[in-house]
Motif scaffolding. Structure first.
Motif, short mmCIF file in Angstrom:
data_model
loop_
_atom_site.label_atom_id
_atom_site.label_comp_id
_atom_site.label_asym_id
_atom_site.label_seq_id
_atom_site.Cartn_x
_atom_site.Cartn_y
_atom_site.Cartn_z
N THR A 329 6.46 -4.38 12.80
CA THR A 329 7.51 -3.42 12.49
C THR A 329 7.28 -2.90 11.08
N PRO A 330 7.91 -1.80 10.71
CA PRO A 330 7.79 -1.32 9.33
C PRO A 330 8.22 -2.36 8.29
N TRP A 403 14.52 -3.10 14.53
CA TRP A 403 13.42 -2.54 15.30
C TRP A 403 13.31 -3.12 16.70
N ALA A 411 8.45 3.69 14.97
CA ALA A 411 8.04 2.98 13.76
C ALA A 411 6.98 3.78 13.00
N ILE A 422 1.63 -0.52 10.23
CA ILE A 422 2.20 -1.23 11.38
C ILE A 422 1.15 -1.80 12.33
#
Length: 622
Positions: A329-330, A403, A411, A422
């Motif tokens: 995820t970011p 997320w 994302a 990512i």
């Protein structure tokens, strides 16, 4: 459904005798252990069994690995092409730095994550040896009818031609053996490719019509023989003959493109699916309703002759999206789990890939720019998938991360398109795949690799593309356009205009239609030979000659123009740089095959150690 019960009967009869044939290098001086023809090849039944075993060997040749520790040989056809590269960036043996790794002395036979060039040499010559034995013994066998004898000869000549066609486009000039070998020999000499192809053409011109038009699943049809003959005619630049042999299949009244939904495979009652999906589902390939299939190899999990591993196509083609830390995820959180379909349902739905066959941007995007309606690249129906469409589903994120349940595409937008934020390895983890082709279920284990399944060797769509190619070489672009558009319109793609009909467009259409079916390296080399032998100006504006074929050729120029890997400075995580040379238009011949041949001389291909001692190849078939 009837499933080659005649083959199974013959298998029981001769399995013990045949198994000892193995896959030894035929050109090594070892006792030739093909089953005893004196006992087995006395009549139609025994000889037909031999041709059935040649059929079996086509299945084992490339698509189906023989163990979990071996990659399918077919991958090597794609690694040496514009379609894909080896994506295993954590293994130094990965065939990526082809200039350094592909040599006559390298291990190019078997094992995990290896190029399989020398394996092809051995396996193809083993089949040629077996076909020659059948041809020889049929002269003295007893037959109930002349038709039975013709059928056996036609099958043996087909299988010999099938193997030599591959050899001369993988290795170029090679030894041509047309007789039964009954004792070890050390006196093989290289024969010119053109001489071999002319003999194959003569054989199939004579015998193709002896085969039945309609056959049981898994058998060689007359259409398959004319299809192979078309490839040989093209390889000889006999373009008018290529049109005739292709037309014998297309216009013969037995085979037709599948244009309406059919079969009972998974998804048939799903209105979002389509004929492209149906055409490539396991249950439908060898179905009697499938009029497009010309030659299919059979591999059923519940059949006694099933391969031990199956296809493993999901493992090879899909990205390794499930590997912990691969897709984040970011916020840096692990997006997916591995080896647990309860925690990661995508494993069961799509499969667990490890990114061995990493598609290039040419296959991912370039060839699809003509329109956005092509069902072969359609995401709405699920025919084509990309990792960015997956939703983060790691249970540890649920209720704790914003997320969870969001797509990777969302994302990516959040990090302004910076994939590295990512995805830890964009080679192995960031790619799309043709889900309609790789959607092969596992039957026996929860490894999500892709199990036992039938597979196309030849189908009518390629026959159309072969005839279209012949028309392009002949300058008859209107007819080529019609054939190309038959394939495109079936896929929902817009028709091509006359100005778009080129050999490059033909090559692109083959990539769109025949992914994981055609031997891509073989066909690109064949087209390169045509350019070199005819002097026709290529679409890139270049002209080619046979005088320096291994130094300047269409094969290398085309791949260089479209690849985003080879010779672009791209390296794996352990330092293997993706490289390719012009001489890779032909593979090296194994040092061992050359060195043991002490009473003859097998030439090495230019660009590899040993070619300096080459002698003039034989220029006649006998």
């Amino acid at each position: 459904m009837r499933i080659i019960h005649d083959i199974k009967t013959h298998l029981v009869l001769l399995v013990v005798l045949l198994f000892s044939a193995g896959c030894e290098d035929w050109l090594d001086p070892k006792p030739l252990s093909f089953y005893t023809p004196e006992n087995a090849f006395q009549d139609y039944s025994g000889l037909k069994t031999g041709t059935d075993m040649l059929n079996r060997d086509v299945r084992y040749l490339e698509f189906y690995p023989t163990s979990l520790s071996a990659d399918p040989a077919y991958l090597s056809e794609l690694f040496f092409s514009d379609i894909a590269v080896n994506g295993r960036v954590d293994d130094a043996r990965s065939p990526q730095d082809l200039i350094r790794q592909i040599t006559p002395s390298a291990n190019l036979r078997s094992g995990t994550n290896m190029a399989r060039c020398h394996f092809y040499w051995e396996a193809l010559y083993k089949g040629i040896k077996d076909a020659n034995t059948i041809i020889s013994r049929s002269e003295f066998a007893e037959f109930d009818s002349e038709e039975h004898k013709k059928e056996v000869l036609a099958l043996a000549y087909f299988h010999r031609a099938y193997r030599y066609y591959r050899l001369v486009h993988q290795f170029g000039d090679v030894p041509f053996i047309a007789e039964e070998v009954t004792e070890p020999r050390y006196d093989f000499y290289t024969t010119r490719r053109e001489v071999i192809l002319k003999q194959l053409k003569a054989d199939l011109d004579l015998t193709a019509s002896f085969l039945p038009e309609k056959v049981n699943a898994g058998m060689v049809s007359q259409g398959a023989a004319y299809h192979l003959l078309t490839k040989i005619n093209l390889a000889l630049s006999e373009f008018d003959d290529a049109v005739k042999s292709a037309s014998a299949v297309i216009d013969g009244g037995v085979h037709a493109l599948m244009k309406s939904r059919f079969g009972n495979a998974s998804g048939y009652d799903d209105p979002t699916k389509n004929v492209i999906w149906d055409l490539h589902q396991t249950e439908n390939k060898a179905s009697a309703a499938n009029t497009e299939a010309l030659y299919v190899v059979i591999d059923r999990y519940d059949d006694e002759s099933a391969t031990p591993v199956g296809l493993e196509i999901k493992r090879q083609v899909l990205p390794w999206y499930s590997y912990p830390g691969q897709l984040k995820t970011p916020a840096g959180e692990n997006g997916f789990t591995d080896n647990n379909e309860i925690k990661n349902p995508y494993l069961a739905e799509y499969g667990r890939g490890i990114g061995t066959l990493r598609s290039t941007m040419y296959h991912q995007k370039q060839i699809w720019k003509l329109d956005d309606t092509d069902l072969r690249h359609d995401r709405k129906s699920g025919n084509w998938m990309h990792v960015e469409e997956l939703k983060y589903n790691n249970p540890s994120l649920e209720g704790k991360s914003e997320w969870y349940g969001k797509t990777i595409k969302e994302a990516l937008e959040a990090v302004d398109g910076d994939i590295t934020r990512i995805c830890s390895d964009s080679i192995r983890g960031w790619v799309g795949w043709p889900n309609y082709k790789v959607n092969v279920p596992d039957q026996k284990t929860a490894s999500w690799r892709g199990g036992n399944a039938d597979w196309y060797i030849f189908r009518l769509a390629e026959t159309y593309l072969l005839r279209a190619e012949a028309y392009i070489w002949l300058g008859q672009k209107d007819k080529a356009m019609a054939d190309l558009n038959e394939i495109r319109e079936r896929a929902g793609a817009r028709p091509l205009a006359m100005s778009e009909v080129t050999i490059r467009q033909l090559i692109d259409e083959r990539a769109r239609e025949l992914f994981y079916e055609e031997p891509r390296k073989t066909e690109l080399t064949r087209i390169s030979y045509i350019y070199g032998e005819t002097g026709i100006t290529a679409d890139n504006g270049a002209t080619y000659s046979m005088t320096d074929f291994s130094e300047k050729n269409f094969f290398f120029d085309h791949i260089s123009a479209v690849t985003d890997f080879y010779n672009k400075g791209v390296s794996s995580s352990i330092g293997n740089e993706y490289t390719m040379g012009a001489w890779h238009v032909l593979w090296p011949i194994s040092e061992s095959a050359i060195s043991v041949n002490v009473q003859g001389h097998i030439n090495q291909n230019v660009g590899y150690t040993g070619y300096e001692t080459n002698v003039e190849p034989i220029d006649h078939a006998n």
